[in-house]
Scaffold this motif. Structure first.
Motif, PDB file in Angstrom:
ATOM      1  N   ILE A 160      29.663 -53.021 -31.371  1.00  0.00           N
ATOM      2  CA  ILE A 160      30.489 -52.332 -30.368  1.00  0.00           C
ATOM      3  C   ILE A 160      30.278 -50.824 -30.489  1.00  0.00           C
ATOM      4  N   GLN A 161      29.901 -50.193 -29.380  1.00  0.00           N
ATOM      5  CA  GLN A 161      29.664 -48.746 -29.418  1.00  0.00           C
ATOM      6  C   GLN A 161      30.833 -48.006 -28.776  1.00  0.00           C
ATOM      7  N   TYR A 162      31.978 -47.998 -29.471  1.00  0.00           N
ATOM      8  CA  TYR A 162      33.107 -47.245 -28.896  1.00  0.00           C
ATOM      9  C   TYR A 162      32.896 -45.763 -29.156  1.00  0.00           C
ATOM     10  N   ASP A 163      33.521 -44.939 -28.305  1.00  0.00           N
ATOM     11  CA  ASP A 163      33.394 -43.489 -28.501  1.00  0.00           C
ATOM     12  C   ASP A 163      34.545 -42.945 -29.317  1.00  0.00           C
ATOM     13  N   ASP A 164      35.695 -43.625 -29.270  1.00  0.00           N
ATOM     14  CA  ASP A 164      36.825 -43.169 -30.076  1.00  0.00           C
ATOM     15  C   ASP A 164      37.669 -44.367 -30.459  1.00  0.00           C
ATOM     16  N   PHE A 165      38.237 -44.291 -31.649  1.00  0.00           N
ATOM     17  CA  PHE A 165      39.110 -45.347 -32.153  1.00  0.00           C
ATOM     18  C   PHE A 165      40.404 -44.643 -32.535  1.00  0.00           C
ATOM     19  N   ILE A 166      41.467 -44.925 -31.806  1.00  0.00           N
ATOM     20  CA  ILE A 166      42.721 -44.217 -32.111  1.00  0.00           C
ATOM     21  C   ILE A 166      43.677 -45.125 -32.872  1.00  0.00           C
ATOM     22  N   ARG A 167      44.320 -44.539 -33.864  1.00  0.00           N
ATOM     23  CA  ARG A 167      45.390 -45.249 -34.583  1.00  0.00           C
ATOM     24  C   ARG A 167      46.678 -44.542 -34.180  1.00  0.00           C
ATOM     25  N   THR A 168      47.711 -45.335 -33.856  1.00  0.00           N
ATOM     26  CA  THR A 168      48.931 -44.689 -33.354  1.00  0.00           C
ATOM     27  C   THR A 168      49.719 -43.981 -34.455  1.00  0.00           C
ATOM     28  N   THR A 169      49.265 -44.096 -35.703  1.00  0.00           N
ATOM     29  CA  THR A 169      49.937 -43.341 -36.769  1.00  0.00           C
ATOM     30  C   THR A 169      49.285 -41.971 -36.974  1.00  0.00           C
ATOM     31  N   GLU A 170      48.233 -41.683 -36.244  1.00  0.00           N
ATOM     32  CA  GLU A 170      47.572 -40.381 -36.416  1.00  0.00           C
ATOM     33  C   GLU A 170      48.419 -39.279 -35.779  1.00  0.00           C
ATOM     34  N   PRO A 171      48.458 -38.099 -36.399  1.00  0.00           N
ATOM     35  CA  PRO A 171      49.247 -36.991 -35.841  1.00  0.00           C
ATOM     36  C   PRO A 171      48.820 -36.610 -34.424  1.00  0.00           C
ATOM     37  N   ARG A 172      47.539 -36.754 -34.078  1.00  0.00           N
ATOM     38  CA  ARG A 172      47.104 -36.390 -32.723  1.00  0.00           C
ATOM     39  C   ARG A 172      47.801 -37.261 -31.679  1.00  0.00           C
ATOM     40  N   HIS A 173      48.306 -38.416 -32.120  1.00  0.00           N
ATOM     41  CA  HIS A 173      49.029 -39.297 -31.201  1.00  0.00           C
ATOM     42  C   HIS A 173      50.544 -39.086 -31.323  1.00  0.00           C
ATOM     43  N   THR A 174      51.052 -39.127 -32.534  1.00  0.00           N
ATOM     44  CA  THR A 174      52.518 -39.074 -32.719  1.00  0.00           C
ATOM     45  C   THR A 174      53.089 -37.768 -32.153  1.00  0.00           C
ATOM     46  N   ALA A 175      52.370 -36.659 -32.318  1.00  0.00           N
ATOM     47  CA  ALA A 175      52.890 -35.374 -31.844  1.00  0.00           C
ATOM     48  C   ALA A 175      52.967 -35.360 -30.321  1.00  0.00           C
ATOM     49  N   VAL A 176      51.982 -35.961 -29.672  1.00  0.00           N
ATOM     50  CA  VAL A 176      51.983 -35.980 -28.200  1.00  0.00           C
ATOM     51  C   VAL A 176      53.110 -36.881 -27.692  1.00  0.00           C
ATOM     52  N   VAL A 177      53.311 -38.024 -28.351  1.00  0.00           N
ATOM     53  CA  VAL A 177      54.402 -38.918 -27.932  1.00  0.00           C
ATOM     54  C   VAL A 177      55.738 -38.174 -28.048  1.00  0.00           C
ATOM     55  N   ALA A 178      55.935 -37.471 -29.160  1.00  0.00           N
ATOM     56  CA  ALA A 178      57.202 -36.737 -29.349  1.00  0.00           C
ATOM     57  C   ALA A 178      57.388 -35.690 -28.238  1.00  0.00           C
ATOM     58  N   GLU A 179      56.339 -35.008 -27.878  1.00  0.00           N
ATOM     59  CA  GLU A 179      56.446 -33.995 -26.806  1.00  0.00           C
ATOM     60  C   GLU A 179      56.801 -34.642 -25.473  1.00  0.00           C
ATOM     61  N   ILE A 180      56.172 -35.781 -25.194  1.00  0.00           N
ATOM     62  CA  ILE A 180      56.469 -36.474 -23.924  1.00  0.00           C
ATOM     63  C   ILE A 180      57.933 -36.889 -23.902  1.00  0.00           C
ATOM     64  N   LEU A 181      58.412 -37.433 -25.024  1.00  0.00           N
ATOM     65  CA  LEU A 181      59.809 -37.876 -25.104  1.00  0.00           C
ATOM     66  C   LEU A 181      60.750 -36.700 -24.845  1.00  0.00           C
ATOM     67  N   GLN A 182      60.487 -35.578 -25.510  1.00  0.00           N
ATOM     68  CA  GLN A 182      61.349 -34.399 -25.363  1.00  0.00           C
ATOM     69  C   GLN A 182      61.339 -33.914 -23.910  1.00  0.00           C
ATOM     70  N   ASP A 183      60.180 -33.886 -23.344  1.00  0.00           N
ATOM     71  CA  ASP A 183      60.044 -33.405 -21.966  1.00  0.00           C
ATOM     72  C   ASP A 183      60.832 -34.296 -20.996  1.00  0.00           C
ATOM     73  N   LEU A 184      60.690 -35.619 -21.150  1.00  0.00           N
ATOM     74  CA  LEU A 184      61.399 -36.526 -20.241  1.00  0.00           C
ATOM     75  C   LEU A 184      62.910 -36.439 -20.467  1.00  0.00           C
ATOM     76  N   TYR A 185      63.309 -36.204 -21.712  1.00  0.00           N
ATOM     77  CA  TYR A 185      64.738 -36.076 -22.043  1.00  0.00           C
ATOM     78  C   TYR A 185      65.287 -34.791 -21.402  1.00  0.00           C
ATOM     79  N   ASP A 186      64.533 -33.701 -21.530  1.00  0.00           N
ATOM     80  CA  ASP A 186      64.967 -32.421 -20.942  1.00  0.00           C
ATOM     81  C   ASP A 186      65.098 -32.540 -19.425  1.00  0.00           C
ATOM     82  N   ARG A 187      64.248 -33.373 -18.845  1.00  0.00           N
ATOM     83  CA  ARG A 187      64.298 -33.526 -17.384  1.00  0.00           C
ATOM     84  C   ARG A 187      65.209 -34.679 -16.970  1.00  0.00           C
TER      85      ARG A 187
END
Ligand code: MSP
Length: 654
Positions: free
Chosen positions: A94-121
């Motif tokens: 399999i030649q994937y270009d990226d393999f993301i784990r949902t425990t990686e900070p590049r993911h968790t930080a974005v999820v937290a920002e989305i949550l905050q943004d939707l909460y603020d709105r």
């Protein structure tokens, strides 16, 4: 069509679902990932740049419970287990270009920002949650979703009342219905699109997106309330955009979003085609171009499950039969819109017929004959006639079918057309008998035959390269076609180069001996009686009633499934016959049944019946019948075998 618009834009991006790390990868997971890999390689052959994202889903109750059982932290558990997926993907090429784990900070930080943004709105708000929770599915159900006190999937549920946070999903219901209606290719295949539209007929509630830490401490913390973690699905779906730089790297994000195709299994249709689009809408992010929901791989008609003990480990299959045979079988044997059954016997049969007999044999004939009679060099093509035109036609059909296969996700059909080309070429070879031309010294004649046959192998091998990259590289080497896999443009008929030297002959696909079949045959000979035709026929065990016993594999050779009657009408001049159109999931079929004296057409339309799906087609009073419905003898005539409860058409029985 969505992916053709990707084609016109010169790029193609695809995602697989991210896999839960608490279970080992099985053949179903392998299927989705191989499908994505084949599509990506195919789109690259079509000249597009492509991006392929996969990964692992590492939060939520299931992972938490699994870690507890193993006495480690959930992260330790995920660190250890996500590797199994990476190892399998490597083994499967399999030649994937990226393999993301949902425990990686590049993911968790974005999820937290989305949550905050939707909460603020105020698109996320606090409320009381009362509902039924299924631990194994990590999903809440409402009272009316339950079937006999269990989830619709038959899993146990528990009642829960607690404060939670909700995403205002209901606000997007009308918009989503309209969007799906205006974009016919948004959800494919059609029947899954209809399923989602059906789901959206009921009022859409708001989505509970939090779990109190007291119940589940493992997940992404809500930035506005540290006592809660984010619901695993809300977190996991975001991987599709966090991985490609949403809120972090606009250039990369705009390059690969919207995804051309998001692949998923039919069991996760609602989360992908309802939750995810409404989340994206709330975030103000464009919709993916399309979702494609494939069916399941079943084992003897049943879903794979550890508890049933029928899980097929792809590593075992690869160890026995090789990587490319598995990739081939997965792609060739499933119509992605429907379910398919995996059996070792069927696997071997498909391998021996398509690969050993047809493609392998043709390659070896071309290579041997070119060596023997053409000095090991592809000879020039002389005059061509009708017979050559047949091969050319099959080649063009195969190229078109494969192109369509990449655009519409119908690899089984594309592969069937390539095998059509291979078979046509074998027939051509048999008809032309080049060995006789060689004996009679017809150099021009043999040259044409070998050039045509080699061109056909070149095209077939090129078209199958995305499916079997290793084996097709070997094929190119054998016939001296160069190392690099050809693009679609290079595949055009007649582009073979005369004068090109061929390589060493190898046996690409040695026949597999089906030990089980062999044993069965030998057993039959030892204990069996001779039949009238002089063949050994096993006497076979019998039950008390003297009925011969069959083993489960033989039983499952008869494919029974549910079917919904769509139309029914009398057959003219045949009082007993009705002509039925029945939906068997993957298609609508015509059946002829001798029940007209007992059932009126109107009584039948809309009913779910049971049919034999793989019966040889027959003509009954001149009307074609593809399958047979099941009925039994009642006191006053035949009675249809029907289904107790609501079951989708095309569901296998067994
Ligand atoms: N973690 C979620 C997906 C989150 S995506 C944001 C999940 N994971 S899973 O590991 O349980 O399943 C992943 C995929 O494998 C799903 O698409 C599912 O349909 C597919 N399959 C699981 N069993 C399968 C078969 N027997 N056959 C084919 N695909 C199957 O759901």
């Amino acid at each position: 069509m969505s992916s053709s618009s990707a084609e016109s834009s010169g790029k193609f991006s695809i995602t697989t679902p991210i896999y839960y790390v608490n279970a080992s990868p099985h053949i179903g997971h392998a299927y989705t990932t191989v499908l994505a890999d084949v599509l990506v390689r195919g789109h690259r052959a079509l000249g597009q740049s492509a991006f392929f994202l996969t990964g692992t889903d590492e939060h939520g109750q299931k992972v938490y419970e699994a870690a507890k059982r193993e006495g480690c932290t959930p992260l330790e558990h995920a660190d250890k287990t996500h590797v199994r997926f990476k190892e399998l993907w490597e083994r499967l090429g399999i030649q994937y270009d990226d393999f993301i784990r949902t425990t990686e900070p590049r993911h968790t930080a974005v999820v937290a920002e989305i949550l905050q943004d939707l909460y603020d709105r105020e698109l996320i708000y606090a409320g009381d949650y009362e509902g039924w929770y299924s631990v194994s599915e990590e999903r809440f159900y409402t009272e009316k979703d339950l079937v006999d006190g269990k989830s619709p999937e038959g899993k146990p549920v528990e009642k829960i009342v607690e404060k939670n946070y909700f995403f205002k999903m209901s606000a997007y219901q009308d918009w989503l219905i309209q969007y799906i209606e205006e974009n016919p290719d948004f959800i494919r295949p059609e029947k899954r699109r209809n399923e989602t539209l059906g789901y959206l007929k009921k009022p859409l509630g708001d989505l509970c997106i939090s779990r109190p830490k007291t119940r589940l401490p493992w997940g992404i913390e809500l930035p506005f309330d540290r006592d809660y973690v984010c619901y695993v699905w809300f977190d996991a779906l975001v991987n599709y955009i966090s991985a490609i730089g949403y809120r972090r790297d606009d250039e990369q994000f705009n390059r690969w979003w919207p995804a051309s195709v998001q692949l998923l299994g039919k069991d996760i249709l609602t989360t992908h085609t309802v939750y995810w689009p409404t989340m994206l809408r709330a975030m103000g992010v464009e919709m993916p171009k399309s979702f494609f929901a494939h069916g399941w791989w079943l084992i003897d008609g049943e879903k794979m499950a550890k508890s049933v003990g029928n899980v097929v480990d792809p590593m075992d299959t690869i160890a026995l039969y090789g990587v490319d045979s598995l990739r081939y079988y997965l792609m060739a044997a499933m119509n992605p819109g429907s379910d398919a059954t995996f059996t070792e016997g069927h696997f071997i049969e498909r391998f021996n017929t398509d690969l050993a007999n047809d493609l392998g044999n043709l390659t070896s004939r071309v290579s041997k004959m070119t060596k023997k009679s053409c000095g090991g060099v592809i000879p020039p093509r002389g005059d061509v006639g009708e017979e050559e035109a047949l091969v050319e036609k099959a080649a063009n059909e195969a190229i078109d079918a494969m192109r369509r296969a990449y655009e519409r996700v119908e690899l089984d059909r594309g592969i069937a057309a390539v095998l059509g080309l291979v078979r046509e070429t074998n027939r051509y070879f048999d008809k032309k008998r080049p060995w006789e031309l060689a004996n009679s010294g017809d150099t021009a004649g043999i040259g044409t035959v070998m050039n045509i046959a080699a061109d056909a192998v070149r095209i077939a091998g090129g078209l199958l390269d995305p499916v079997m990259p290793q084996k097709m590289a070997e094929l190119r080497k054998t016939l001296g076609f160069g190392e690099k896999a050809p693009t679609f443009d290079e595949l055009a008929w007649g582009r073979i180069e005369a004068g090109q030297k061929i390589g060493e002959a190898v046996s690409l696909f040695p026949r597999i001996v089906d030990e089980k079949k062999k044993d069965a045959k030998q057993g039959g000979k030892k204990d069996g009686k001779k039949s009238a035709k002089g063949e050994a026929k096993p006497a076979g065990p019998k039950n008390e009633a003297g009925e011969g016993l069959v083993d489960i594999e033989s039983f499952f050779q008869t494919k029974l499934c549910t079917a919904r009657v769509v139309e029914a009408e009398p057959v003219p001049k045949a009082d007993k016959l009705l002509r039925l159109q029945v939906d068997v999931g993957s298609e609508t079929r015509q059946l002829v049944a001798g029940i007209a004296e007992f059932y009126g057409p109107d009584e039948l339309v809309g009913r779910t019946i049971v049919v034999v799906k793989n019966l040889k087609p027959a003509k009954i009073r001149g009307v074609e019948s593809r399958g047979m419905l099941l009925a039994t003898k009642g006191k006053d005539g035949p009675k249809l075998v029907t289904i107790d409860g609501d079951v989708e058409p095309g569901t296998p029985i067994g």
